[in-house]
Design an enzyme around this catalytic site. Structure first.
Site, PDB file in Angstrom:
ATOM      1  N   GLU A  50      -6.802   2.152  -3.643  1.00 56.25           N
ATOM      2  CA  GLU A  50      -5.351   2.152  -3.784  1.00 56.25           C
ATOM      3  C   GLU A  50      -4.812   0.723  -3.941  1.00 56.25           C
ATOM      4  O   GLU A  50      -3.706   0.501  -4.438  1.00 56.25           O
ATOM      5  CB  GLU A  50      -4.761   2.795  -2.531  1.00 56.25           C
ATOM      6  CG  GLU A  50      -3.292   3.054  -2.622  1.00 56.25           C
ATOM      7  CD  GLU A  50      -2.835   3.934  -1.466  1.00 56.25           C
ATOM      8  OE1 GLU A  50      -3.298   5.077  -1.365  1.00 56.25           O
ATOM      9  OE2 GLU A  50      -2.027   3.452  -0.666  1.00 56.25           O
ATOM     10  N   HIS A 106      -8.066  11.620  -2.442  1.00 58.35           N
ATOM     11  CA  HIS A 106      -7.555  10.325  -2.902  1.00 58.35           C
ATOM     12  C   HIS A 106      -7.216  10.454  -4.376  1.00 58.35           C
ATOM     13  O   HIS A 106      -8.010  10.985  -5.152  1.00 58.35           O
ATOM     14  CB  HIS A 106      -8.626   9.249  -2.678  1.00 58.35           C
ATOM     15  CG  HIS A 106      -8.128   7.857  -2.843  1.00 58.35           C
ATOM     16  ND1 HIS A 106      -7.725   7.358  -4.060  1.00 58.35           N
ATOM     17  CD2 HIS A 106      -7.951   6.860  -1.944  1.00 58.35           C
ATOM     18  CE1 HIS A 106      -7.321   6.107  -3.894  1.00 58.35           C
ATOM     19  NE2 HIS A 106      -7.460   5.784  -2.617  1.00 58.35           N
ATOM     20  N   PHE A 115       0.848  -1.190   0.000  1.00 63.75           N
ATOM     21  CA  PHE A 115       0.000   0.000   0.000  1.00 63.75           C
ATOM     22  C   PHE A 115       0.880   1.235   0.000  1.00 63.75           C
ATOM     23  O   PHE A 115       2.029   1.190   0.456  1.00 63.75           O
ATOM     24  CB  PHE A 115      -0.925  -0.006   1.236  1.00 63.75           C
ATOM     25  CG  PHE A 115      -2.383  -0.045   0.879  1.00 63.75           C
ATOM     26  CD1 PHE A 115      -2.970  -1.202   0.403  1.00 63.75           C
ATOM     27  CD2 PHE A 115      -3.183   1.099   1.005  1.00 63.75           C
ATOM     28  CE1 PHE A 115      -4.312  -1.231   0.060  1.00 63.75           C
ATOM     29  CE2 PHE A 115      -4.523   1.070   0.666  1.00 63.75           C
ATOM     30  CZ  PHE A 115      -5.097  -0.091   0.191  1.00 63.75           C
TER      31      PHE A 115
HETATM   32  C1  LIG Z   1     -14.886   4.415  -0.448  1.00 56.58           C
HETATM   33  C2  LIG Z   1     -13.973   4.367   0.746  1.00 56.58           C
HETATM   34  C3  LIG Z   1     -13.014   3.372   0.846  1.00 56.58           C
HETATM   35  C4  LIG Z   1     -12.153   3.328   1.943  1.00 56.58           C
HETATM   36  N1  LIG Z   1     -11.227   2.324   2.014  1.00 56.58           N
HETATM   37  C5  LIG Z   1     -10.422   2.258   3.102  1.00 56.58           C
HETATM   38  C6  LIG Z   1      -9.483   1.192   3.253  1.00 56.58           C
HETATM   39  O1  LIG Z   1      -9.399   0.282   2.420  1.00 56.58           O
HETATM   40  N2  LIG Z   1      -8.679   1.181   4.326  1.00 56.58           N
HETATM   41  C7  LIG Z   1      -8.750   2.150   5.295  1.00 56.58           C
HETATM   42  O2  LIG Z   1      -8.007   2.085   6.259  1.00 56.58           O
HETATM   43  N3  LIG Z   1      -9.651   3.166   5.195  1.00 56.58           N
HETATM   44  C8  LIG Z   1     -10.489   3.223   4.129  1.00 56.58           C
HETATM   45  N4  LIG Z   1     -11.392   4.246   4.041  1.00 56.58           N
HETATM   46  C9  LIG Z   1     -11.586   5.147   5.195  1.00 56.58           C
HETATM   47  C10 LIG Z   1     -12.386   4.427   6.276  1.00 56.58           C
HETATM   48  O3  LIG Z   1     -13.297   3.545   5.686  1.00 56.58           O
HETATM   49  C11 LIG Z   1     -13.165   5.385   7.153  1.00 56.58           C
HETATM   50  O4  LIG Z   1     -12.329   6.407   7.629  1.00 56.58           O
HETATM   51  C12 LIG Z   1     -13.746   4.657   8.366  1.00 56.58           C
HETATM   52  O5  LIG Z   1     -14.450   3.517   7.967  1.00 56.58           O
HETATM   53  C13 LIG Z   1     -14.636   5.566   9.177  1.00 56.58           C
HETATM   54  O6  LIG Z   1     -15.279   4.807  10.161  1.00 56.58           O
HETATM   55  P1  LIG Z   1     -16.064   5.502  11.354  1.00 56.58           P
HETATM   56  O7  LIG Z   1     -16.535   4.414  12.236  1.00 56.58           O
HETATM   57  O8  LIG Z   1     -15.235   6.575  11.938  1.00 56.58           O
HETATM   58  O9  LIG Z   1     -17.299   6.244  10.635  1.00 56.58           O
HETATM   59  P2  LIG Z   1     -18.395   5.737   9.574  1.00 56.58           P
HETATM   60  O10 LIG Z   1     -18.201   4.363   9.140  1.00 56.58           O
HETATM   61  O11 LIG Z   1     -18.471   6.811   8.553  1.00 56.58           O
HETATM   62  O12 LIG Z   1     -19.724   5.758  10.434  1.00 56.58           O
HETATM   63  C14 LIG Z   1     -20.326   6.946  10.911  1.00 56.58           C
HETATM   64  C15 LIG Z   1     -21.569   6.571  11.688  1.00 56.58           C
HETATM   65  O13 LIG Z   1     -22.086   7.728  12.335  1.00 56.58           O
HETATM   66  C16 LIG Z   1     -23.476   7.806  12.119  1.00 56.58           C
HETATM   67  N5  LIG Z   1     -23.849   9.223  12.194  1.00 56.58           N
HETATM   68  C17 LIG Z   1     -23.239  10.298  11.643  1.00 56.58           C
HETATM   69  N6  LIG Z   1     -23.898  11.424  11.946  1.00 56.58           N
HETATM   70  C18 LIG Z   1     -24.953  11.061  12.721  1.00 56.58           C
HETATM   71  C19 LIG Z   1     -26.009  11.776  13.339  1.00 56.58           C
HETATM   72  N7  LIG Z   1     -26.149  13.090  13.234  1.00 56.58           N
HETATM   73  N8  LIG Z   1     -26.920  11.059  14.058  1.00 56.58           N
HETATM   74  C20 LIG Z   1     -26.827   9.708  14.168  1.00 56.58           C
HETATM   75  N9  LIG Z   1     -25.831   8.983  13.593  1.00 56.58           N
HETATM   76  C21 LIG Z   1     -24.925   9.668  12.889  1.00 56.58           C
HETATM   77  C22 LIG Z   1     -23.671   7.187  10.738  1.00 56.58           C
HETATM   78  O14 LIG Z   1     -24.999   6.774  10.555  1.00 56.58           O
HETATM   79  C23 LIG Z   1     -22.693   6.010  10.825  1.00 56.58           C
HETATM   80  O15 LIG Z   1     -23.291   4.941  11.508  1.00 56.58           O
HETATM   81  C24 LIG Z   1     -12.250   4.309   2.953  1.00 56.58           C
HETATM   82  C25 LIG Z   1     -13.209   5.306   2.854  1.00 56.58           C
HETATM   83  C26 LIG Z   1     -14.054   5.352   1.760  1.00 56.58           C
HETATM   84  C27 LIG Z   1     -15.040   6.486   1.669  1.00 56.58           C
END
Ligand SMILES: Cc1cc2nc3c(=O)[nH]c(=O)nc-3n(C[C@H](O)[C@H](O)[C@H](O)COP(=O)(O)OP(=O)(O)OC[C@H]3O[C@@H](n4cnc5c(N)ncnc54)[C@H](O)[C@@H]3O)c2cc1C
Length: 575
Positions: free
Chosen positions: A246, A233, A118
């Site tokens: 990636e 990205h 990566f």
């Molecule tokens: C397309 C894509 C591919 C990726 N691939 C990779 C990868 O291969 N490797 C890697 O390390 N990272 C990757 N990333 C980054 C990584 O996936 C994210 O940074 C990470 O999953 C975020 O997780 P989280 O739990 O912080 O938030 P999220 O998974 O975004 O979850 C946020 C949660 O908060 C809730 N929420 C938000 N606002 C409110 C509100 N006002 N009221 C109630 N609920 C709310 C949502 O409903 C959701 O449940 C990728 C990102 C994307 C977009």
């Protein structure tokens, strides 16, 4: 009023992992997770390429110290090294633990977890489930929430953080289906609300990535850290912006300009296509600016470059990165076994966020903490990514700091009582806010103002920035803020009114956008993902520090916070 020991906002990887940790540590605690989507539709489910951990299954010479060094160098020396040490030391343990929970990782022939290359990582250390890693991980974690009896509120929108006298006491939430409003009080509130990609017009993020948690924290008086560092990205599918992982370059794809050259040789000769994302995105935009981008008919001067997989062969493409093939085929009709994929950088990840210490406790300032308030995952800034995140370190951060924060909460709530909350007051204020939106006879539609804000951010706070450009952008955002107060709803119904949610999300996006732009305007140097054409070099003397932005409707005040440097002294960053 609802009452919980722990109330977690966000059902993605960070929130779910924290809930599992709390339930494992003390099964008697009453824990709930709320999500505005269903938890398994959190953006985490879309993560593709993988999760970094020095399992040494493919490369014996790897170790956590090298992973830590790669991460700190990738961060352009802005990451807090004590936090990076925890991240990289813990990585193998959390990945094995995920495997024990049932996550279906891809395997080597001998059955051990496979690992791939990566960007910015000096060894093959990214574990993966083909290119659907987030899907594999999140489904297992959400299953575990049920197994541990965690209460789930899905499709509830949290609209306010209750923070009084330096103490987080609960939240106010709105049921999307029925319009019911609920006040919740809890001994600990945790935010795991994800990123804000929707502040830009081209993004890899889902529609729900609107920075609500950041905005709610900021409006309650909590500073936001390092918001100027937005990751673009390099390979967003052009023109839609959807991510081409990636992992595709990790498995060997080339980046090609209109002259047929692998142009990364000019920008990062040692790493080529596997240079970190900030460097690769700038390289692509430089090629496009210098008229070596590619048009749809293959001629020069276009707005994208090509990601070429053809030499990899059908079997490798279909077994290692099937989802990338599917996306290009589904959205553009491109068969990447035979044709190159058009790509261009897309807004992807938020390095900054709600400042937390290495226990996941939210900071109220450079020195202080907010009682009873925790954050982890993409909405938090601990800060392990500094000015630029390495791919596959974010899933790792969600899992490591989800676990760490869960364990801190399980310990801390033992000594806390349920706080006093004036339910009547919070209910009334929320009802007034919602009614105010219904009653408005404004002039603007929500999507009009949102689109103008997204265009403004992409143009004035993108990969290349300058004082003049950002000054203009701030002026535009101020005017848009006025319009934001005059948006009207077409749908006046109470049930399943998604316009109400969009109106509240627009407010979040405006707070976040102003904070990003103000923080970026203030940092008069180039570091990681923040590149200024008027200050093109890194300036450690004046800017080797975190930004803390304190929001108020009247304006944003900028303060600083020292960087924790415990292992690696800052050096020039070359690849
Ligand atoms: C397309 C894509 C591919 C990726 N691939 C990779 C990868 O291969 N490797 C890697 O390390 N990272 C990757 N990333 C980054 C990584 O996936 C994210 O940074 C990470 O999953 C975020 O997780 P989280 O739990 O912080 O938030 P999220 O998974 O975004 O979850 C946020 C949660 O908060 C809730 N929420 C938000 N606002 C409110 C509100 N006002 N009221 C109630 N609920 C709310 C949502 O409903 C959701 O449940 C990728 C990102 C994307 C977009």
């Amino acid at each position: 009023m609802l009452e919980y020991d722990v109330f977690i906002v966000g059902g993605g990887l960070a929130g779910s992992r924290a809930a599992v940790e709390i339930a494992r540590t003390d099964p008697s605690l009453k824990v709930a997770v709320v999500a505005k989507t269903h938890p398994i539709r959190s953006h985490s489910v879309a993560a593709q390429g993988g999760i970094a951990a020095t399992l040494k299954n493919v490369d014996d010479a790897d170790c956590w110290e090298t992973h830590a060094f790669d991460t700190v160098k990738g961060s352009d020396y802005l990451a807090d090294q004590d936090a990076v040490e925890i991240l990289t030391r813990e990585a193998p343990n959390v990945v094995i633990d995920l495997e024990h929970m049932g996550v279906l990782f891809s395997r080597l022939d001998d059955g051990r977890i496979a690992q791939r290359a990566f960007g910015g990582h000096s060894h093959k250390r990214t574990c993966y489930a083909a290119d659907k890693t987030g899907h594999a991980m999140l489904h297992e974690l959400v299953n575990n929430l049920r197994r541990y009896g965690v209460q789930i509120y899905d499709e509830w929108y949290v609209m306010r953080l209750i923070l009084e006298d330096g103490e987080a006491k609960g939240v106010v939430m709105y049921h999307i289906e029925t319009a019911q409003i609920q006040v919740v009080r809890a001994k600990a509130v945790m935010f795991a609300t994800g990123g804000y990609g929707r502040a830009f017009n081209t993004t890899s993020n889902d529609f729900a990535s609107t920075g609500d948690g950041l905005a709610m924290a900021a409006m309650a008086g909590v500073p936001l850290e390092d918001m100027e560092f937005v990751q673009f990205h390099p390979t967003g599918l052009y023109p839609v912006g959807v991510l081409i992982s990636e992992a595709v370059r990790g498995e060997g794809a080339y980046l090609i300009n209109s002259e047929g050259d692998r142009f990364m040789a000019t920008y990062a000769p040692a790493k080529m296509e596997l240079a970190p994302r900030d460097i690769t995105s700038r390289a692509i935009f430089t090629e496009i600016r210098q008229k070596r981008g590619i048009n749809a008919d293959g001629s020069g001067g276009g707005a994208c470059v090509h990601l070429d997989l053809r030499h990899m062969g059908k079997e490798k493409i279909m077994s290692r990165i099937p989802f990338a093939w599917e996306e290009a085929h589904r959205l553009l009709g491109v068969d990447s076994v035979r044709e190159p994929i058009p790509v261009r950088p897309t807004a992807h990840y938020s390095m900054g966020g709600i400042p937390v210490n290495t226990r996941g406790q939210v900071r109220s300032s450079a020195e202080g903490l907010v009682e009873g308030f925790y954050a982890a995952g993409e909405c938090a800034c601990v800060s392990v990514h500094g000015a630029n995140r390495l791919g596959s370190n974010s899933l790792l951060e969600c899992v490591v700091y989800g676990k760490v924060t869960g364990s801190s909460i399980a310990a801390d709530v033992q000594n806390r009582k349920l706080p006093q909350v004036d339910e009547g007051r919070y209910l009334e204020e929320a009802q007034q806010q919602i009614q105010g939106l219904f009653d408005r006879s404004g002039e603007y539609r929500i999507n009009e103002v949102r689109q103008a804000m997204q265009d403004c951010m992409s143009e004035h706070c993108g990969v290349f920035r300058s004082d003049e450009l950002m000054g203009e952008g701030l002026g535009q955002l101020e005017a848009l803020q006025q319009q934001c107060g005059q948006v009207y709803l077409d749908d006046k119904g109470r049930l399943w009114n998604t316009e109400i949610i969009e109106a509240m999300e627009l407010n979040s996006l405006m707070v976040v956008a102003r904070t990003i732009l103000t923080s970026a305007h203030n940092r008069r140097e180039s570091r990681g993902a923040h590149f200024r054409e008027d200050f093109t070099t890194r300036d450690d003397e004046n800017f080797l520090k975190h930004t803390l932005a304190y929001y108020s409707p009247a304006g944003i005040e900028i303060g600083g916070m020292p960087v924790a440097i415990s292992m690696f002294e800052p050096q020039e960053r070359k690849y």
